[in-house]
Design an enzyme around this catalytic site. Structure first.
Site, PDB file in Angstrom:
ATOM      1  N   ASP A  75     104.024  39.873 -47.083  1.00 15.54           N
ATOM      2  CA  ASP A  75     104.937  40.689 -47.891  1.00 15.54           C
ATOM      3  C   ASP A  75     104.156  41.788 -48.622  1.00 15.54           C
ATOM      4  O   ASP A  75     104.731  42.627 -49.300  1.00 15.54           O
ATOM      5  CB  ASP A  75     105.754  39.823 -48.862  1.00 15.54           C
ATOM      6  N   SER A  76     102.818  41.821 -48.425  1.00 11.66           N
ATOM      7  CA  SER A  76     102.032  42.955 -48.919  1.00 11.66           C
ATOM      8  C   SER A  76     102.518  44.252 -48.266  1.00 11.66           C
ATOM      9  O   SER A  76     102.153  45.339 -48.694  1.00 11.66           O
ATOM     10  CB  SER A  76     100.545  42.746 -48.623  1.00 11.66           C
ATOM     11  N   ASP A 114     105.532  35.890 -44.044  1.00 11.78           N
ATOM     12  CA  ASP A 114     105.739  35.530 -45.450  1.00 11.78           C
ATOM     13  C   ASP A 114     107.219  35.371 -45.748  1.00 11.78           C
ATOM     14  O   ASP A 114     108.039  36.183 -45.292  1.00 11.78           O
ATOM     15  CB  ASP A 114     105.209  36.675 -46.348  1.00 11.78           C
ATOM     16  N   LYS A 144     105.092  31.382 -44.475  1.00  7.39           N
ATOM     17  CA  LYS A 144     104.189  31.125 -45.608  1.00  7.39           C
ATOM     18  C   LYS A 144     104.984  31.257 -46.903  1.00  7.39           C
ATOM     19  O   LYS A 144     105.770  32.201 -47.056  1.00  7.39           O
ATOM     20  CB  LYS A 144     103.011  32.123 -45.581  1.00  7.39           C
ATOM     21  N   GLU A 146     104.617  31.058 -51.249  1.00  9.86           N
ATOM     22  CA  GLU A 146     103.626  31.133 -52.330  1.00  9.86           C
ATOM     23  C   GLU A 146     103.841  30.034 -53.363  1.00  9.86           C
ATOM     24  O   GLU A 146     104.980  29.721 -53.731  1.00  9.86           O
ATOM     25  CB  GLU A 146     103.711  32.492 -53.025  1.00  9.86           C
ATOM     26  N   GLU A 215      93.819  32.434 -52.670  1.00  9.49           N
ATOM     27  CA  GLU A 215      93.574  33.843 -53.009  1.00  9.49           C
ATOM     28  C   GLU A 215      92.913  33.994 -54.382  1.00  9.49           C
ATOM     29  O   GLU A 215      93.338  33.392 -55.365  1.00  9.49           O
ATOM     30  CB  GLU A 215      94.910  34.629 -52.985  1.00  9.49           C
TER      31      GLU A 215
HETATM   32  O1  KIV Z   1     101.106  39.342 -48.140  1.00 14.88           O
HETATM   33  C1  KIV Z   1      99.931  39.264 -47.833  1.00 14.88           C
HETATM   34  O2  KIV Z   1      99.321  40.170 -47.271  1.00 14.88           O
HETATM   35  C2  KIV Z   1      99.226  38.029 -48.120  1.00 14.88           C
HETATM   36  C3  KIV Z   1      97.759  38.020 -47.934  1.00 14.88           C
HETATM   37  C4  KIV Z   1      97.111  38.676 -49.101  1.00 14.88           C
HETATM   38  C5  KIV Z   1      97.243  36.662 -47.719  1.00 14.88           C
HETATM   39  O3  KIV Z   1      99.821  37.114 -48.514  1.00 14.88           O
END
Ligand code: KIV
Length: 742
Positions: A75-76, A114, A144, A146, A215
């Site tokens: 989600d970055s 994510d 994934k 968080e 992280e």
């Molecule tokens: O969203 C993302 O890019 C991440 C990485 C920083 C692991 O979760």
């Protein structure tokens, strides 16, 4: 949580045994699809796992091709793709959209997506529905989440896993809740906090996660968690002790010049590479250097079709010529010229070039305007057009030549097959009254010229193919036709002068009637050529000139004339055969006659009495423009638009002027700094969209002419005790590759 802490030691023994088990290794260089089993196996075998984010088809393809084990649709993307300040605004729809693109580009990597903020916290059923969406619609193979978020979130994770979707955990810094931590800060610096993170890791493992991202935690915390957990740990800013590493695609490739997280290594600096490429593209579009007709355009089926088409366009043109679209017609007739190679059209093309010289746009050369030093040899050429049949007559009548020579004209050997060498060769040969050879070390160019002719695109993009240039890699071949050269024109880069001098010496060293002319950039070339010829006792036949024409190589066999301006030959400095303007009673070509030959060929040329003035006037201008563009990777025009390069140009010019003053050299733009700066600014303005030759050399990874330009100012400054700090600085920076990021 406390039970988990108690269990830790027990688990640790059991799990680390699991991780040390070594059986057969899992290679990552085959094309086999990576599965969750492969990831577990790598972890057991202590083979580090690689993971990188990707957000679209292109980045996914790159990641896949590089053999990366896991591709994360993070989600970055909210930050690096959508320009948001965090990840909290990313929606499920956006995640599905990007995930689908990544799926398209991934053949081999294991795809994890994510779950964005808000997609799994509200209820278990909503989390399950969203996880299923990422798999079904997005093509993800795992999701994934968080944080741990207490018992409820662990139940959610179990439910997703229960539905058959593998889950990756994410602990330490969890960007979706970074507000809660006061920003993107390292987590677990205090023991109590670090132990909490360990508990989170164990809880996620307990809940069934197949792997966990850790992280921004201290290295020791990352290492200890990796030691304790049976499942793979993937670190980002968690040190080197985890089972794998993950980085954000844009960070590791240097896609943004302004920010690099401390934990990230930049494996490339694509931001500046992309910037340079785009600036070059823009400049080539603006200066019409792209597209190149020979390489990037499509031809009509055959010449018959082309003729029919052009006749049709001409008919339309005459039909419409009385209406307000008349201007279209003139461009159509230009295209007739461009595509026609017959002599009539070529003549028109040339005369177009010459008549344009008054409002020329020169390349990185300067248009010398002072005529106080000039003895005009083109007085005989007062209409300045290209219909120079009288001049040609003059030349042939006045040079007493044998039958053979009278038929073919003087033999001119151009040493150097770069842009200027190709331009001069093409112009001289196209005009038809000289026999032109080119000596070049560029094999493809030589072969293309001998096979297809030398293609010359004039300033209006009209092409003519000059078939009479004979090109060779070997200077000796020039003598194979049994004729001695009359002129050697040296147009190589200054660092190749020595080699060119030797070629010139071989070609003309035993012919007392031949002349050598250098039109190279910088100071010292004539001296070097003279010294070589001196060994044969003929150094007085070498003449220094400067040219204000600009040219650009389009590829092997094709050159573009980008700007025309006067060419000066400083013949008075040397005792030319027959003298510069003598009545010449031998079989010799004087420098005046060579100037006239050039003018006839469409390169307006004059004689000058002051070599130093010519050469140093150009050196000071080039010393101000070229190194700055090369160091900053910018077009000439950029220099005027920004404070720093403007100030630097002024300093470089001032130093050059002080050196010239100390040497007693008169500059063509006078001795006043403001006036000189204005002069340079005009040159920059006229060539605003161009890339300087020095920048082109840098981009091609070739040596530049900095030593013959700024280096000469430095050398003379040091000899005469004049401060040359700025020239020295830019020279040192360029020579040591210290480029300036703009
Ligand atoms: O969203 C993302 O890019 C991440 C990485 C920083 C692991 O979760």
């Amino acid at each position: 949580m406390s039970t988990l802490r108690t269990d830790r030691r027990l688990l640790s023994t059991h799990l680390s045994e699991d991780k040390t088990q070594t059986t057969t290794t899992v290679g990552n260089n085959n094309n086999k699809k990576i599965t969750i089993r492969d990831i577990r196996k790598k972890c057991r075998q202590r083979l580090p796992i690689s993971m990188v984010t990707a957000y679209d088809y292109c980045s996914a393809k790159q990641v896949d091709r590089a053999g990366i084990d896991i591709v994360l649709v993070g989600d970055s993307l909210g930050m690096v793709m959508l320009g948001q300040s965090g990840t909290a605004d990313v929606t499920m729809d956006q995640m599905v959209h990007h995930c689908r693109a990544v799926r398209q580009g991934s053949r081999r990597s294991f795809i994890v997506a994510d779950m964005p903020f808000g997609s799994y916290e509200i209820s278990q059923s909503r989390a399950l529905a969203n996880a299923i969406r990422l798999v079904k619609e997005g093509g993800a193979e795992a999701v994934k989440l968080e944080g741990v978020g207490g018992h409820r979130q662990l139940m959610t994770i179990r439910a997703i896993i229960g539905a058959g979707i593998p889950v990756m955990g994410h602990i330490g810094l969890t960007p979706q809740s970074s507000g809660q931590f006061g920003g993107f800060r390292v987590q677990g610096r205090l023991a109590s906090q670090a132990l909490g993170i360990v508990d989170d890791a164990l809880a996620l493992q307990e809940a069934g996660c197949f792997a966990v991202v850790i992280e921004m935690v201290p290295q020791v915390v990352g290492t200890e968690i990796a030691r304790l957990l049976r499942i793979p740990t993937i670190g980002i800013g968690a040190g080197n002790g985890t089972d794998g590493q993950v980085l954000v695609y844009h960070d590791m490739l240097g896609m943004y010049a302004d920010f690099v997280p401390k934990f990230c290594r930049q494996y490339a600096r694509l931001s500046s590479t992309i910037h340079e490429a785009l600036v070059q593209y823009r400049s080539e579009v603006e200066s019409r250097q792209f597209p190149v007709a020979a390489d990037h355009t499509f031809a009509m089926k055959d010449t018959e079709e082309m003729d029919k088409f052009l006749t049709g366009v001409a008919a339309k043109c005459s039909h419409h010529s009385s209406d307000s679209t008349g201007s279209t017609c003139s461009s159509s007739s230009a295209s007739v010229l461009r595509v026609t190679d017959d002599n009539k059209s070529i003549n028109h093309a040339i005369s177009g070039t010459v008549s344009d010289s008054s409002n020329s746009s020169v390349n990185d050369t300067l248009a010398l305007v002072a005529d106080r030093t000039v003895i005009s040899s083109s007085a005989m050429n007062d209409n300045n057009s290209c219909d120079n049949s009288n001049d040609r007559q003059y030349l042939i009548n006045n040079v007493k030549v044998g039958d053979e020579q009278q038929r073919r004209g003087p033999k001119v050997v151009v040493i150097g097959g770069g842009a200027m060498g190709s331009l001069f060769s093409a112009k001289l040969a196209a005009q038809g009254s000289s026999d032109v050879w080119m000596v070049s070390s560029w094999r493809e160019h030589v072969e293309a010229i001998n096979r297809d002719g030398l293609k010359l695109y004039n300033i209006h993009d009209q092409r003519e193919t000059v078939r009479s240039v004979r090109a060779t890699l070997d200077g000796m071949e020039v003598l194979s036709d049994g004729r001695q050269p009359d002129v050697c024109l040296v147009l190589v880069k200054s660092h190749s002068t020595e080699k060119a001098s030797e070629t010139a010496s071989t070609l003309v060293g035993h012919n007392p009637q031949a002349i050598v002319v250098t039109l190279q950039n910088g100071v010292g070339n004539r001296e070097q050529i003279s010294a070589t010829l001196d060994k044969c006792g003929y150094s007085n036949r070498v003449c220094q000139g400067v040219t204000n024409n600009g040219a650009f190589m389009l590829g092997p066999g094709a050159v573009r004339h980008t700007g025309s301006g006067l060419t000066y030959l400083a013949s008075s400095a040397v005792a030319a055969p027959g003298g510069a303007d003598d009545d010449n009673n031998n079989n010799e070509l004087s420098f005046g006659e060579f100037a006239s030959l050039l003018t006839t060929a469409g390169i307006d040329s004059q004689l000058s009495t002051d070599e130093d003035s010519l050469v140093w006037s150009k050196v000071v201008v080039n010393a101000a423009i070229n190194p700055l563009t090369a160091l900053m990777g910018v077009t000439n025009g950029y220099l005027l638009r920004h404070d720093y390069p403007r100030r630097m140009m002024r300093r470089l010019i001032a130093e050059g002027m002080h050196v010239c003053r100390a040497k007693g050299v008169q500059l063509v733009y006078g001795d006043d700094l403001d006036q000189a700066y204005d002069y340079v600014a005009q040159v920059v303005e006229r060539t605003s969209g161009n890339l300087s030759s020095m920048l082109r050399d840098v981009l091609r990874g070739q040596p530049t002419e900095i030593q013959a330009i700024n280096g000469q100012i430095v050398k003379e400054g040091e000899r005469l005790d004049v401060s040359v700090e700025y020239n020295k600085q830019v020279m040192d920076m360029l020579l040591t590759g210290q480029f300036i990021n703009v």
